[in-house]
Design a protein around this motif. Structure first.
Motif, PDB file in Angstrom:
ATOM      1  N   GLN A   1       0.877  -1.169   0.000  1.00 29.03           N
ATOM      2  CA  GLN A   1       0.000   0.000   0.000  1.00 29.03           C
ATOM      3  C   GLN A   1       0.909   1.213   0.000  1.00 29.03           C
ATOM      4  N   TYR A   2       0.674   2.119  -0.932  1.00 34.07           N
ATOM      5  CA  TYR A   2       1.607   3.219  -1.145  1.00 34.07           C
ATOM      6  C   TYR A   2       0.860   4.512  -1.448  1.00 34.07           C
ATOM      7  N   GLY A   3       1.589   5.623  -1.349  1.00 35.68           N
ATOM      8  CA  GLY A   3       1.021   6.941  -1.606  1.00 35.68           C
ATOM      9  C   GLY A   3       1.170   7.358  -3.060  1.00 35.68           C
ATOM     10  N   SER A   4       0.761   8.576  -3.338  1.00 39.97           N
ATOM     11  CA  SER A   4       0.713   9.064  -4.719  1.00 39.97           C
ATOM     12  C   SER A   4       2.080   9.415  -5.298  1.00 39.97           C
ATOM     13  N   ARG A   5       3.102   9.531  -4.465  1.00 35.42           N
ATOM     14  CA  ARG A   5       4.427   9.893  -4.986  1.00 35.42           C
ATOM     15  C   ARG A   5       5.229   8.694  -5.483  1.00 35.42           C
ATOM     16  N   VAL A   6       4.667   7.497  -5.370  1.00 31.36           N
ATOM     17  CA  VAL A   6       5.350   6.272  -5.786  1.00 31.36           C
ATOM     18  C   VAL A   6       4.567   5.650  -6.930  1.00 31.36           C
ATOM     19  N   THR A   7       5.284   5.078  -7.887  1.00 31.56           N
ATOM     20  CA  THR A   7       4.634   4.367  -8.990  1.00 31.56           C
ATOM     21  C   THR A   7       4.874   2.869  -8.843  1.00 31.56           C
ATOM     22  N   VAL A   8       4.035   2.094  -9.489  1.00 38.16           N
ATOM     23  CA  VAL A   8       4.199   0.638  -9.465  1.00 38.16           C
ATOM     24  C   VAL A   8       5.532   0.251 -10.095  1.00 38.16           C
ATOM     25  N   GLY A   9       5.938   0.964 -11.126  1.00 37.90           N
ATOM     26  CA  GLY A   9       7.235   0.696 -11.763  1.00 37.90           C
ATOM     27  C   GLY A   9       8.393   0.860 -10.787  1.00 37.90           C
ATOM     28  N   GLN A  10       8.337   1.887  -9.936  1.00 40.33           N
ATOM     29  CA  GLN A  10       9.389   2.086  -8.936  1.00 40.33           C
ATOM     30  C   GLN A  10       9.388   0.955  -7.916  1.00 40.33           C
ATOM     31  N   LEU A  11       8.212   0.518  -7.523  1.00 42.46           N
ATOM     32  CA  LEU A  11       8.111  -0.585  -6.568  1.00 42.46           C
ATOM     33  C   LEU A  11       8.699  -1.869  -7.151  1.00 42.46           C
ATOM     34  N   ILE A  12       8.370  -2.131  -8.399  1.00 40.16           N
ATOM     35  CA  ILE A  12       8.876  -3.340  -9.050  1.00 40.16           C
ATOM     36  C   ILE A  12      10.400  -3.280  -9.185  1.00 40.16           C
ATOM     37  N   GLU A  13      10.926  -2.112  -9.548  1.00 34.93           N
ATOM     38  CA  GLU A  13      12.388  -1.966  -9.636  1.00 34.93           C
ATOM     39  C   GLU A  13      13.050  -2.261  -8.299  1.00 34.93           C
ATOM     40  N   LEU A  14      12.473  -1.748  -7.217  1.00 36.02           N
ATOM     41  CA  LEU A  14      13.043  -1.991  -5.896  1.00 36.02           C
ATOM     42  C   LEU A  14      12.973  -3.471  -5.532  1.00 36.02           C
ATOM     43  N   VAL A  15      11.847  -4.105  -5.810  1.00 39.33           N
ATOM     44  CA  VAL A  15      11.702  -5.528  -5.505  1.00 39.33           C
ATOM     45  C   VAL A  15      12.718  -6.341  -6.299  1.00 39.33           C
ATOM     46  N   GLU A  16      12.851  -6.044  -7.590  1.00 36.50           N
ATOM     47  CA  GLU A  16      13.820  -6.784  -8.411  1.00 36.50           C
ATOM     48  C   GLU A  16      15.247  -6.565  -7.934  1.00 36.50           C
ATOM     49  N   SER A  17      15.560  -5.379  -7.424  1.00 33.19           N
ATOM     50  CA  SER A  17      16.914  -5.133  -6.921  1.00 33.19           C
ATOM     51  C   SER A  17      17.204  -5.975  -5.686  1.00 33.19           C
ATOM     52  N   GLN A  18      16.175  -6.381  -4.966  1.00 31.24           N
ATOM     53  CA  GLN A  18      16.357  -7.215  -3.775  1.00 31.24           C
ATOM     54  C   GLN A  18      16.467  -8.702  -4.111  1.00 31.24           C
ATOM     55  N   LEU A  19      16.127  -9.065  -5.333  1.00 29.50           N
ATOM     56  CA  LEU A  19      16.146 -10.478  -5.712  1.00 29.50           C
ATOM     57  C   LEU A  19      17.529 -10.991  -6.046  1.00 29.50           C
ATOM     58  N   GLY A  20      18.447 -10.119  -6.390  1.00 30.62           N
ATOM     59  CA  GLY A  20      19.790 -10.566  -6.755  1.00 30.62           C
ATOM     60  C   GLY A  20      19.842 -11.040  -8.190  1.00 30.62           C
ATOM     61  N   PRO A  21      20.981 -11.630  -8.580  1.00 26.47           N
ATOM     62  CA  PRO A  21      21.128 -12.069  -9.970  1.00 26.47           C
ATOM     63  C   PRO A  21      20.175 -13.213 -10.296  1.00 26.47           C
ATOM     64  N   GLN A  22      19.719 -13.195 -11.532  1.00 25.93           N
ATOM     65  CA  GLN A  22      18.799 -14.240 -11.972  1.00 25.93           C
ATOM     66  C   GLN A  22      19.566 -15.527 -12.172  1.00 25.93           C
ATOM     67  N   GLN A  23      19.043 -16.596 -11.613  1.00 27.21           N
ATOM     68  CA  GLN A  23      19.681 -17.898 -11.732  1.00 27.21           C
ATOM     69  C   GLN A  23      18.971 -18.712 -12.793  1.00 27.21           C
ATOM     70  N   ALA A  24      19.757 -19.530 -13.477  1.00 26.80           N
ATOM     71  CA  ALA A  24      19.155 -20.403 -14.488  1.00 26.80           C
ATOM     72  C   ALA A  24      18.336 -21.468 -13.774  1.00 26.80           C
ATOM     73  N   ARG A  25      17.187 -21.770 -14.317  1.00 23.33           N
ATOM     74  CA  ARG A  25      16.349 -22.798 -13.723  1.00 23.33           C
ATOM     75  C   ARG A  25      16.899 -24.166 -14.085  1.00 23.33           C
ATOM     76  N   PRO A  26      16.909 -25.078 -13.111  1.00 28.53           N
ATOM     77  CA  PRO A  26      17.397 -26.422 -13.419  1.00 28.53           C
ATOM     78  C   PRO A  26      16.463 -27.118 -14.403  1.00 28.53           C
ATOM     79  N   ALA A  27      17.058 -27.919 -15.252  1.00 33.25           N
ATOM     80  CA  ALA A  27      16.258 -28.658 -16.227  1.00 33.25           C
ATOM     81  C   ALA A  27      15.393 -29.674 -15.500  1.00 33.25           C
ATOM     82  N   VAL A  28      14.174 -29.795 -15.934  1.00 35.38           N
ATOM     83  CA  VAL A  28      13.246 -30.738 -15.320  1.00 35.38           C
ATOM     84  C   VAL A  28      13.366 -32.059 -16.048  1.00 35.38           C
TER      85      VAL A  28
END
Length: 128
Positions: free
Chosen positions: A67-94
């Motif tokens: 839940q956020y105020g009017s000074r934040v956009t969803v794009g900014q939130l997503i960028e912040l979340v992705e920055s917390q995820l770290g490098p993308q890892q390859a998925r193991p073959a099934v």
């Protein structure tokens, strides 16, 4: 308002907006499911962001409610979340499942066995 496509919001595709209305967004976050460490990291980073009122991550569903105020956009939130995820890892073959083999018995033999059982019950019932 122009609808934003997923790749515009999340270029890496690891954060997907599930629901978004003004001031409230629910995001599906890759790697959050069954990860209490990522849950704490996301909640901490988002809570520190100005104009974010509530940040609740669920490691049971893999989703994040913000839940956020009017000074934040969803794009900014997503960028912040992705920055917390770290490098993308390859998925193991099934590994593919082996093909199912048909049963080694014939259905007609099963029915023959059932029929003889039923006949046996009938004979037992007639003797009593």
């Amino acid at each position: 308002m122009k609808a934003m496509q997923q790749n515009e919001l999340s270029p890496k595709g690891r954060v997907v907006p599930v629901h978004n209305v003004r001031g409230r967004a629910r995001l599906e976050v890759q790697g959050l499911y069954r990860s209490p460490a990522l849950k704490r990291r996301l909640e901490s980073a988002l809570s520190a962001m100005a104009d974010v009122r509530v940040a609740e991550a669920s490691c049971l569903t893999g989703r994040l409610l913000i839940q956020y105020g009017s000074r934040v956009t969803v794009g900014q939130l997503i960028e912040l979340v992705e920055s917390q995820l770290g490098p993308q890892q390859a998925r193991p073959a099934v590994a593919s499942r082996p093909a199912k083999t048909p049963p080694s018995f014939r259905v007609s033999r099963v029915f023959d066995g059932l029929a003889s059982m039923i006949r046996g019950f009938g004979a037992d019932y007639a003797r009593t």
